[in-house]
Design a protein around this motif. Structure first.
Motif, short mmCIF file in Angstrom:
data_model
loop_
_atom_site.label_atom_id
_atom_site.label_comp_id
_atom_site.label_asym_id
_atom_site.label_seq_id
_atom_site.Cartn_x
_atom_site.Cartn_y
_atom_site.Cartn_z
N VAL A 107 1.07 -1.17 -0.37
CA VAL A 107 -0.21 0.31 -0.02
C VAL A 107 0.97 1.17 -0.38
O VAL A 107 2.11 1.49 0.48
CB VAL A 107 -0.99 -0.58 1.50
CG1 VAL A 107 -1.88 -1.11 1.07
CG2 VAL A 107 0.00 0.09 2.18
N PRO A 108 0.41 2.80 -0.99
CA PRO A 108 1.49 3.56 -0.51
C PRO A 108 1.49 3.80 0.93
O PRO A 108 0.78 3.77 1.55
CB PRO A 108 0.61 4.25 -1.30
CG PRO A 108 -0.62 3.64 -2.14
CD PRO A 108 -0.36 2.26 -1.29
N GLY A 109 2.95 4.46 1.50
CA GLY A 109 3.32 4.53 2.48
C GLY A 109 3.05 5.84 3.20
O GLY A 109 2.73 6.99 1.85
N LYS A 110 4.33 6.29 3.21
CA LYS A 110 4.43 7.79 3.40
C LYS A 110 5.30 8.67 2.27
O LYS A 110 5.58 8.37 1.80
CB LYS A 110 5.59 8.35 4.80
CG LYS A 110 6.63 7.47 4.63
CD LYS A 110 7.01 7.51 6.16
CE LYS A 110 9.00 7.64 5.83
NZ LYS A 110 9.27 6.84 5.66
N GLU A 117 8.25 9.20 -2.66
CA GLU A 117 6.49 8.50 -2.43
C GLU A 117 7.50 6.64 -1.77
O GLU A 117 7.88 6.11 -2.73
CB GLU A 117 5.97 7.73 -3.27
CG GLU A 117 4.26 7.95 -3.06
CD GLU A 117 3.16 7.53 -3.77
OE1 GLU A 117 2.32 6.70 -3.77
OE2 GLU A 117 3.20 8.11 -5.44
N SER A 118 6.96 6.13 -0.67
CA SER A 118 6.91 4.77 -0.24
C SER A 118 5.99 3.60 -0.82
O SER A 118 4.73 4.12 -0.22
CB SER A 118 8.67 4.87 0.29
OG SER A 118 7.55 4.96 1.76
N TYR A 119 6.19 3.08 -0.62
CA TYR A 119 5.78 1.34 -0.37
C TYR A 119 5.16 0.88 0.71
O TYR A 119 6.32 0.24 1.03
CB TYR A 119 5.15 0.80 -1.64
CG TYR A 119 5.21 1.81 -2.70
CD1 TYR A 119 3.22 1.72 -3.23
CD2 TYR A 119 5.56 2.76 -3.30
CE1 TYR A 119 2.75 2.03 -4.30
CE2 TYR A 119 4.77 3.24 -4.52
CZ TYR A 119 4.38 2.80 -4.58
OH TYR A 119 2.53 3.17 -6.09
N LYS A 120 4.83 0.63 1.41
CA LYS A 120 4.59 -0.37 2.35
C LYS A 120 4.14 -1.86 2.28
O LYS A 120 3.40 -1.85 1.51
CB LYS A 120 3.59 -0.12 3.55
CG LYS A 120 4.21 0.19 5.06
CD LYS A 120 2.60 1.24 5.50
CE LYS A 120 2.70 -0.15 7.30
NZ LYS A 120 2.14 -1.23 7.41
#
Ligand code: SF4
Ligand code: SF4
Lengths: 221, 370
Positions: A107-110, A117-120
């Motif tokens: 899921v899109p993270g912070k 943009e980073s992903y979780k």
């Protein structure tokens, strides 16, 4: 048709008869009387008299110690070593797997001002029941987050329990193999004695120099 | 003669210990003599060629390991040469030397297995097989150092191999080469002059060279009949034109000749490895990912490359439609084609020679059925 062939053959078999055995004893190795005494920390004579029952057992070959098999550093065992901190959920490993047995949900993270943009990572499952341990996923991982492990005694009774989740991967002992990870090759790593706890120990590729970073991120854009 | 005798039909296999895998023969005996043979195979069919159509070019390597599982390195080699030809990839020199060393080691391992099991079929239960297996174990240890697996290697990648040999590989290789040579000498003193082996194998299952050529038999079976056909000489791939080795030929074309050719070929393979080790030079083992991406898309077209496998000509035919996976892959499996003369070898022979002849062909059911 009687000649020298047969006697010469018997000389060869006789030579092999007296040469030391090459058999690897696994999972236990017989230690014999002297070995058993050494294990108990006594000298053999004392051991023989103080513990006659155990000495007899050792004498007939029933005293054993567990033994680790010799394996080379690159051995691809039946497990994976995963560092979640490094995983960017890029799913290269999942795409590269010939059998498609890695499941990744992200899921899109912070959103960071500097890093973007980073992903979780939500789900990271590997069905090692179907895995053939070819190592292609490890080869594909660009961030050194996934490694082959060196252990192989991983049998279970139900196939469900062979699906390894992110949590199990994170909690498992980290004994990476040097398959496709040349940074592990420099230090001789004994997979049976050493465990890598801190992911910083596991080594990364060399940090790019400032020039390289500038060329890659500034000049080429 | 009023009373007629009838031949008896016996099913051998598919789970017979002497058939080297899941292979079935329907044999008709007239007493001791074999009247008719019908091979039945396909028990190990896994559809590898079809599976290849939905994998990328690199992923197919894992399938080739499982075709001829006694010589997976050679399968990797043949497949990679086909991919390189199809995509026009120039391999890295060090990678080529490394894969030649690996291939020759695998050839020795495969011939050791063939020799061991031939003797096992002869009735020499255990001893020669164990000697051969002991040496094969050495070679498998070397493979474990190279690529981390013993049988399912997947060591080769388009343009070379995936990783350079570790430092401990070279001393271990040097030691193993001495050990292997000793074992070959041992096998030869033990067997090549052995009267029992002579009487059982000489003059049995003789095949004329014309028949072998017509049936497109290749490998040690063909060379045992005196036909000089070795692709490493005839059509040198990789750097086989930079190494010297002798052509091994025998003219008798019987079971003994096939055994003899294999043993001598192991010696030649050792020579090749020595020369490779001398000539190998430092450098990258595969082109970088900038030159060759992970996902290869070869241009539309087809390519066929054959190498001298351990059992004969091992060829891979690949058709590309410009996508990321082969449109069609076909394998010229030497074991399957060498099997076609089984009838000619066996009919008229005796029951006792059946399995010896079968062993001398050196079949691998994984390759026959794919
Ligand atoms: S080792 Fe091979 S089969 Fe197993 S998950 Fe990785 S790529 Fe897939
Ligand atoms: S390839 Fe590496 S970084 Fe990418 S999702 Fe897989 S483990 Fe994570």
């Amino acid at each position: 048709m009687i000649g020298l062939g047969l006697p010469r053959g018997f000389v060869v078999t006789l030579k092999n008869f007296i040469r030391p055995a090459v058999t690897e004893q696994y999972p236990d190795r017989r230690i014999g009387l002297f070995g058993a005494a050494k294990e108990a920390g006594m000298n053999p004579v004392r051991f023989l008299f103080s513990r006659p029952k155990e000495s007899f057992k050792a004498f007939v070959g029933l005293a054993t110690v567990p033994v680790a098999v010799k394996q080379s550093a690159r051995f691809r065992g039946n497990e994976f070593v995963f560092f979640e901190d490094r995983c960017t959920a890029c799913a290269s490993c999942a795409k590269y797997c010939p059998l498609g047995i890695i499941e990744i949900v992200s899921v899109p993270g912070k959103i960071d001002a500097q890093e973007g943009e980073s992903y979780k990572l939500e789900v990271f499952d590997i069905d090692i029941g179907r895995c053939m341990f070819c190592g292609l996923c490890v080869e594909a991982c660009p961030y050194d987050a996934l490694h082959m492990g060196t252990q192989f005694e991983r049998s279970k009774y139900v196939r469900d329990s062979l699906v390894i989740t992110k949590e199990e991967l994170g909690a498992a002992l980290k004994r990476p193999s040097s398959f496709y990870r040349p940074q592990f090759e420099e230090k001789t790593f004994d997979p049976f004695l050493e465990v890598i706890e801190d992911f910083h120990d596991a080594g990364r590729h060399e940090r790019p120099s400032a020039d390289e970073l500038k060329r890659k991120w500034v000049d080429e854009r | 003669m009023a009373i007629k005798t009838q031949p008896v039909t016996v099913n051998l296999g598919p789970q017979h210990p002497s058939t080297h895998g899941v292979f079935r023969m329907r044999v008709m005996f007239d007493g001791e003599e074999i009247v008719d043979v019908e091979p039945v195979f396909g028990y190990l069919h896994r559809g590898s060629e079809k599976l290849a159509e939905e994998r990328t070019y690199t992923q197919v390597v894992t399938l080739t390991d499982r075709m001829d599982y006694v010589s997976s390195m050679l399968n990797n080699h043949a497949y990679m040469l086909a991919v390189e030809k199809l995509a026009g990839i120039e391999p890295s020199p060090r990678g080529v030397w490394l894969r030649m060393i690996a291939s020759e080691l695998q050839r020795i391992a495969s011939h050791l297995v063939a020799t061991g099991f031939l003797l096992q079929d002869l009735g020499a239960l255990g001893t020669p097989l164990i000697y051969a297996m002991r040496e094969r174990e050495n070679i498998l240890d070397l493979f474990e150092m190279l690529c981390g697996a013993r049988i399912t290697n997947s060591y080769l990648r388009p343009g070379g191999v995936f990783m350079d040999a570790p430092d401990e590989f070279w001393p271990a290789l040097k030691r193993s080469l001495v050990d292997i040579l000793n074992t070959i000498d041992e096998l030869e003193t033990y067997l090549s002059g052995n009267e029992i082996v002579f009487s059982r194998t000489k003059g049995t299952a003789v095949l004329p060279p014309e028949l072998l050529i017509n049936a497109s038999i290749t490998g040690p079976m063909l060379r045992a009949s005196g036909v000089d056909w070795d692709l490493r000489h005839r059509n040198p791939y990789d750097y086989y034109d930079k190494v010297q080795f002798n052509r091994i030929l025998h003219t008798a074309s019987d079971n003994y000749a096939r055994y003899w050719v294999r043993v001598q070929e192991m010696r030649e393979s050792l020579k090749i490895i020595h020369q490779c080790v001398e000539q190998i030079e430092p450098g990258p083992v595969r082109p970088s990912f900038d030159e060759i991406p992970r996902l290869i898309r070869p241009p539309v077209g087809d390519a066929y490359v054959a190498i001298e496998g351990s059992k004969g000509e091992l060829g891979f035919y690949l058709v590309s439609d410009g996508g990321i996976s082969p449109y069609r892959m076909h394998v010229r499996a030497s074991s399957l084609i060498n099997l076609t003369l089984l009838r000619d070898m066996l009919i008229g022979g005796l029951f006792g020679d059946l399995f010896v002849t079968f062993g001398s062909v050196d079949l691998n059911m994984g390759e026959v059925d794919r």
